[in-house]
Scaffold this motif. Structure first.
Motif, PDB file in Angstrom:
ATOM      1  N   ASP A   1       0.267  -1.467  -0.428  1.00  0.00           N
ATOM      2  CA  ASP A   1       0.134   0.649  -0.491  1.00  0.00           C
ATOM      3  C   ASP A   1       1.280   1.102  -0.092  1.00  0.00           C
ATOM      4  OD1 ASP A   1      -2.643  -0.985   0.261  1.00  0.00           O
ATOM      5  OD2 ASP A   1      -3.248  -0.838   2.140  1.00  0.00           O
ATOM      6  N   LYS A   2       2.153   0.929   0.350  1.00  0.00           N
ATOM      7  CA  LYS A   2       2.527   2.431   0.802  1.00  0.00           C
ATOM      8  C   LYS A   2       4.059   2.864  -0.608  1.00  0.00           C
ATOM      9  CE  LYS A   2       5.135   2.919   4.948  1.00  0.00           C
ATOM     10  NZ  LYS A   2       5.587   2.466   5.703  1.00  0.00           N
ATOM     11  N   ASN A   3       3.394   1.838  -1.616  1.00  0.00           N
ATOM     12  CA  ASN A   3       4.309   1.869  -2.821  1.00  0.00           C
ATOM     13  C   ASN A   3       4.040   1.611  -4.009  1.00  0.00           C
ATOM     14  OD1 ASN A   3       6.767   2.920  -1.324  1.00  0.00           O
ATOM     15  ND2 ASN A   3       6.532   0.569  -1.021  1.00  0.00           N
TER      16      ASN A   3
ATOM     17  N   GLY B   1      16.899   4.988   6.640  1.00  0.00           N
ATOM     18  CA  GLY B   1      16.399   6.117   5.794  1.00  0.00           C
ATOM     19  C   GLY B   1      15.498   5.890   4.382  1.00  0.00           C
ATOM     20  N   LEU B   2      14.930   4.923   4.708  1.00  0.00           N
ATOM     21  CA  LEU B   2      13.682   3.629   3.937  1.00  0.00           C
ATOM     22  C   LEU B   2      12.313   5.384   2.978  1.00  0.00           C
ATOM     23  CD1 LEU B   2      12.785   0.326   4.843  1.00  0.00           C
ATOM     24  CD2 LEU B   2      13.881   1.258   2.490  1.00  0.00           C
ATOM     25  N   THR B   3      11.957   5.776   3.771  1.00  0.00           N
ATOM     26  CA  THR B   3      11.637   7.129   3.465  1.00  0.00           C
ATOM     27  C   THR B   3      12.251   7.291   2.162  1.00  0.00           C
ATOM     28  OG1 THR B   3      12.918   8.513   4.098  1.00  0.00           O
ATOM     29  CG2 THR B   3      10.282   8.039   5.075  1.00  0.00           C
TER      30      THR B   3
ATOM     31  N   SER C   1       8.431  11.666   8.448  1.00  0.00           N
ATOM     32  CA  SER C   1       9.042  10.895   9.236  1.00  0.00           C
ATOM     33  C   SER C   1       8.880  11.046  10.574  1.00  0.00           C
ATOM     34  CB  SER C   1      10.291  12.247   9.750  1.00  0.00           C
ATOM     35  OG  SER C   1      11.269  12.298   8.802  1.00  0.00           O
ATOM     36  N   ARG C   2       9.119  10.188  11.119  1.00  0.00           N
ATOM     37  CA  ARG C   2       9.103  10.019  12.759  1.00  0.00           C
ATOM     38  C   ARG C   2       9.130  11.276  13.542  1.00  0.00           C
ATOM     39  NH1 ARG C   2      12.134   7.658  15.826  1.00  0.00           N
ATOM     40  NH2 ARG C   2      13.151   6.986  13.920  1.00  0.00           N
ATOM     41  N   PHE C   3       8.626  12.299  14.574  1.00  0.00           N
ATOM     42  CA  PHE C   3       9.201  13.798  14.889  1.00  0.00           C
ATOM     43  C   PHE C   3      10.288  13.356  16.001  1.00  0.00           C
ATOM     44  CE2 PHE C   3       4.576  14.671  13.041  1.00  0.00           C
ATOM     45  CZ  PHE C   3       5.569  15.962  12.423  1.00  0.00           C
TER      46      PHE C   3
ATOM     47  N   SER D   1      13.933   5.573  -0.456  1.00  0.00           N
ATOM     48  CA  SER D   1      13.966   5.160  -1.700  1.00  0.00           C
ATOM     49  C   SER D   1      11.881   4.978  -2.001  1.00  0.00           C
ATOM     50  CB  SER D   1      14.368   3.369  -0.826  1.00  0.00           C
ATOM     51  OG  SER D   1      15.843   2.998  -1.503  1.00  0.00           O
ATOM     52  N   GLU D   2      11.265   5.091  -0.991  1.00  0.00           N
ATOM     53  CA  GLU D   2       9.650   5.480  -1.345  1.00  0.00           C
ATOM     54  C   GLU D   2       9.696   6.311  -1.923  1.00  0.00           C
ATOM     55  OE1 GLU D   2       8.740   3.773   3.167  1.00  0.00           O
ATOM     56  OE2 GLU D   2       8.490   5.626   2.748  1.00  0.00           O
ATOM     57  N   ALA D   3      10.100   7.675  -2.029  1.00  0.00           N
ATOM     58  CA  ALA D   3       9.950   8.710  -3.014  1.00  0.00           C
ATOM     59  C   ALA D   3      11.035   8.276  -3.991  1.00  0.00           C
ATOM     60  CB  ALA D   3      10.715   9.797  -1.508  1.00  0.00           C
TER      61      ALA D   3
ATOM     62  N   PHE E   1      16.498  14.158  15.407  1.00  0.00           N
ATOM     63  CA  PHE E   1      17.479  13.320  14.191  1.00  0.00           C
ATOM     64  C   PHE E   1      17.522  13.848  13.060  1.00  0.00           C
ATOM     65  CE2 PHE E   1      19.772  11.402  17.729  1.00  0.00           C
ATOM     66  CZ  PHE E   1      20.383  11.775  18.223  1.00  0.00           C
ATOM     67  N   LYS E   2      15.123  13.481  12.432  1.00  0.00           N
ATOM     68  CA  LYS E   2      15.325  13.595  11.507  1.00  0.00           C
ATOM     69  C   LYS E   2      15.490  15.464  10.734  1.00  0.00           C
ATOM     70  CE  LYS E   2      13.526   8.781  11.241  1.00  0.00           C
ATOM     71  NZ  LYS E   2      14.760   8.043  10.540  1.00  0.00           N
ATOM     72  N   ASP E   3      15.873  15.829  11.602  1.00  0.00           N
ATOM     73  CA  ASP E   3      15.921  18.055  11.673  1.00  0.00           C
ATOM     74  C   ASP E   3      14.322  18.297  10.628  1.00  0.00           C
ATOM     75  OD1 ASP E   3      17.289  19.598  11.567  1.00  0.00           O
ATOM     76  OD2 ASP E   3      17.814  19.709  10.420  1.00  0.00           O
TER      77      ASP E   3
ATOM     78  N   ALA F   1       4.724  15.683   7.212  1.00  0.00           N
ATOM     79  CA  ALA F   1       3.855  14.534   7.855  1.00  0.00           C
ATOM     80  C   ALA F   1       4.635  13.663   8.593  1.00  0.00           C
ATOM     81  CB  ALA F   1       3.687  13.490   7.303  1.00  0.00           C
ATOM     82  N   GLY F   2       4.135  12.475   9.380  1.00  0.00           N
ATOM     83  CA  GLY F   2       4.847  12.021  10.435  1.00  0.00           C
ATOM     84  C   GLY F   2       3.760  11.507  11.388  1.00  0.00           C
ATOM     85  N   SER F   3       4.379  10.828  12.709  1.00  0.00           N
ATOM     86  CA  SER F   3       4.067  10.424  13.569  1.00  0.00           C
ATOM     87  C   SER F   3       5.112  10.416  15.108  1.00  0.00           C
ATOM     88  CB  SER F   3       3.313   8.651  14.048  1.00  0.00           C
ATOM     89  OG  SER F   3       4.588   8.031  13.382  1.00  0.00           O
ATOM     90  N   ALA F   4       4.284  10.535  16.116  1.00  0.00           N
ATOM     91  CA  ALA F   4       4.837  10.532  17.906  1.00  0.00           C
ATOM     92  C   ALA F   4       5.246   9.435  17.801  1.00  0.00           C
ATOM     93  CB  ALA F   4       4.377  12.060  18.744  1.00  0.00           C
TER      94      ALA F   4
HETATM   95  N1  UDP Z   1       6.613   6.390   7.959  1.00  0.00           N
HETATM   96  C1  UDP Z   1       5.386   5.834   8.921  1.00  0.00           C
HETATM   97  N2  UDP Z   1       4.379   6.875   9.053  1.00  0.00           N
HETATM   98  C2  UDP Z   1       5.121   8.150   9.922  1.00  0.00           C
HETATM   99  C3  UDP Z   1       6.478   8.862   9.481  1.00  0.00           C
HETATM  100  C4  UDP Z   1       7.256   7.647   8.749  1.00  0.00           C
HETATM  101  O1  UDP Z   1       4.783   5.277   8.485  1.00  0.00           O
HETATM  102  O2  UDP Z   1       4.072   9.047  10.672  1.00  0.00           O
HETATM  103  C5  UDP Z   1       7.236   5.206   7.464  1.00  0.00           C
HETATM  104  C6  UDP Z   1       7.933   5.823   6.144  1.00  0.00           C
HETATM  105  O3  UDP Z   1       6.695   6.140   5.262  1.00  0.00           O
HETATM  106  C7  UDP Z   1       8.655   4.510   6.487  1.00  0.00           C
HETATM  107  C8  UDP Z   1       8.775   4.370   7.547  1.00  0.00           C
HETATM  108  O4  UDP Z   1       7.875   4.999   8.458  1.00  0.00           O
HETATM  109  O5  UDP Z   1       8.428   3.498   5.744  1.00  0.00           O
HETATM  110  C9  UDP Z   1      10.373   4.822   8.657  1.00  0.00           C
HETATM  111  O6  UDP Z   1      11.110   4.295   7.977  1.00  0.00           O
HETATM  112  P1  UDP Z   1      13.070   5.404   7.696  1.00  0.00           P
HETATM  113  O7  UDP Z   1      14.527   4.121   7.410  1.00  0.00           O
HETATM  114  O8  UDP Z   1      12.576   6.432   6.865  1.00  0.00           O
HETATM  115  O9  UDP Z   1      12.882   5.857   8.808  1.00  0.00           O
HETATM  116  P2  UDP Z   1      12.438   5.029  10.933  1.00  0.00           P
HETATM  117  O10 UDP Z   1      11.761   5.653  11.357  1.00  0.00           O
HETATM  118  O11 UDP Z   1      12.614   3.681  10.899  1.00  0.00           O
HETATM  119  O12 UDP Z   1      14.367   6.092  11.344  1.00  0.00           O
END
Ligand code: UDP
Length: 403
Positions: free
Chosen positions: A189-191, A308-310, A219-221, A312-314, A224-226, A248-251
């Motif tokens: 679903d993500k890709n 940093g799989l985001t 990214s997660r908040f 490759s996703e992009a 290190f994701k700056d 966009a991210g989650s805590a």
């Molecule tokens: N991701 C997610 N929800 C969020 C933020 C990130 O599902 O709110 C996903 C993002 O698409 C990626 C993974 O979490 O698939 C993050 O992997 P990455 O290797 O970039 O960083 P990590 O969070 O493992 O340090």
């Protein structure tokens, strides 16, 4: 299912995967990690196990169980192995070992190949009966706390082999070592491909304007994701170019600092109507996919990173990317070819403007990025690599002509 990767994954990967499948058909392959859901390891396993099963390899996935104390300890071990100062007492190590003993009693560890993921279940090696045992390390252990590394490595060096994601994350354990980067699943679903209506609906759901180019970081908040650096770069760009910024991210629930970082980011963004901070619920894969597809430029301006799989996703979505030159990001971004690596806020701002002002270049680099991911970071390549390691271990010492 594997058939669905035809025309997407490189033909050579699929061919080798099927050949390996013929070799290992009917054999047993066990994966053990510490969580069924959440995090990249579980995500890749969920997608990979059916591929291995389709090859007629009897693949199982077991998850170790433990009490809260166990997971507190393993979180500390995890952090210490990544270089953070932590104290792991003798009692804590004993508890780590004891919980693994209990799991060894509960789990069926009989298999021809056993892949143990990360430090939590590493002591299971003490209960090995048969098969090739491989320790799969997903974290950066290049600079661990020495005493913690010495203790953990007593387990890791008893394996037949160790696998790391990036060569600079590895440390010499005195066993065979392999480098296998992680991967994304182009059919998840993500890709997967999305139609324009679905993308538009997601933009509407989050009230994102569609009249200006979108700069995105998912990214997660986490400091290190700056995220603050991303806002600074965006503000520099905004002096010259019309655009919006989406963070966009989650805590992350297992990160006590997540809420504080989110608050800092909100405060720093102030009430700029063009900065959109989206707190995504868990399992927002299709929304993330849509945001990445809607973006004009995707950033991963990390100061420190695992893989940093985001990125490759992009790239898979043909997007021009900008990444901090850290962790696994330089493996994905060939500077100036599949994206730009940056070392500062100014560098990020410069590269965003370069993309916005040169759409042809941005498109070309996005396309090159997609092909680079196709060749290197799809799940079929990773499945192929795991089977290749197993094959190497079973044929160790044999002449290449005889296998
Ligand atoms: N991701 C997610 N929800 C969020 C933020 C990130 O599902 O709110 C996903 C993002 O698409 C990626 C993974 O979490 O698939 C993050 O992997 P990455 O290797 O970039 O960083 P990590 O969070 O493992 O340090």
């Amino acid at each position: 299912m594997i058939e669905n990767y035809q025309g997407i994954s490189p033909r050579g990967d699929l061919l080798l995967l099927r050949k390996m499948g013929e070799k290992f058909a009917g054999r047993t392959f066990l994966h053990v990690n510490s969580t069924r859901a959440g995090g990249g390891v579980a995500e890749i396993l969920q997608r990979m196990i059916p591929i291995l099963q389709e090859l007629c390899i009897e693949t199982r996935w077991e998850v170790i169980e433990g009490d809260d104390r166990f997971f507190d300890i393993t979180k500390k071990i995890h952090n210490a192995m990544q270089g953070n100062p932590e104290q792991i007492s003798a009692e804590m190590w004993a508890h780590h070992r004891e919980i693994n003993r209990q799991n060894a009693e509960r789990l069926d560890l009989d298999a021809d190949a056993i892949l143990i993921h990360d430090p939590q279940p590493a002591p299971l090696i003490e209960y090995r009966k048969c098969g090739a045992w491989i320790w799969r390390c997903h974290i950066d252990v290049s600079n661990p706390l020495p005493d913690v590394a010495v203790h953990l490595n007593r387990y890791c060096s008893s394996y037949d082999a160790a696998v790391f994601s990036v060569s600079k994350f590895a440390q010499a354990l005195g066993v065979d070592e392999f480098i296998i980067p992680p991967s994304i699943d182009p059919l998840s679903d993500k890709n997967c491909d999305l139609d324009a209506d679905e993308i538009a609906a997601v933009l509407q759901k989050y009230s994102l304007p569609q009249d200006r180019p979108m700069i995105l970081q998912v990214s997660r908040f986490d400091r290190f994701k700056d995220p603050i650096g991303v806002i600074m770069a965006y503000r520099m760009v905004r002096k010259y170019n019309q655009c919006i910024l989406v963070l966009a991210g989650s805590a992350a629930t297992d990160d006590p600092e997540g809420d504080a970082v989110l608050e800092e980011v909100k405060t720093y963004a102030a009430d700029d109507p063009d900065i959109h901070i989206l707190l995504l619920p868990p399992f927002s894969d299709r929304d993330i996919n849509a945001l990445q597809r809607a973006a004009c430029v995707v950033l991963q301006k990390s100061l420190r990173e695992g893989f940093g799989l985001t990125v490759s996703e992009a790239m898979w979505k043909g997007k021009p990317v900008i990444g901090g030159a850290t962790g696994g990001i330089p493996l994905q971004i060939m500077h100036g070819v599949t994206g730009f690596l940056v070392h500062s806020v100014e560098g990020a701002a410069f590269r965003i403007r370069q993309y916005l002002n040169n759409p042809d270049m941005a498109k070309r680099m996005g396309e090159q990025g997609r092909e680079f991911v196709r060749s290197n970071f799809l799940i079929t390549r990773q499945a192929r690599d795991y089977l290749s390691v197993w094959y190497c271990l079973e044929n160790k010492g044999k002449s290449i002509l005889s296998i």
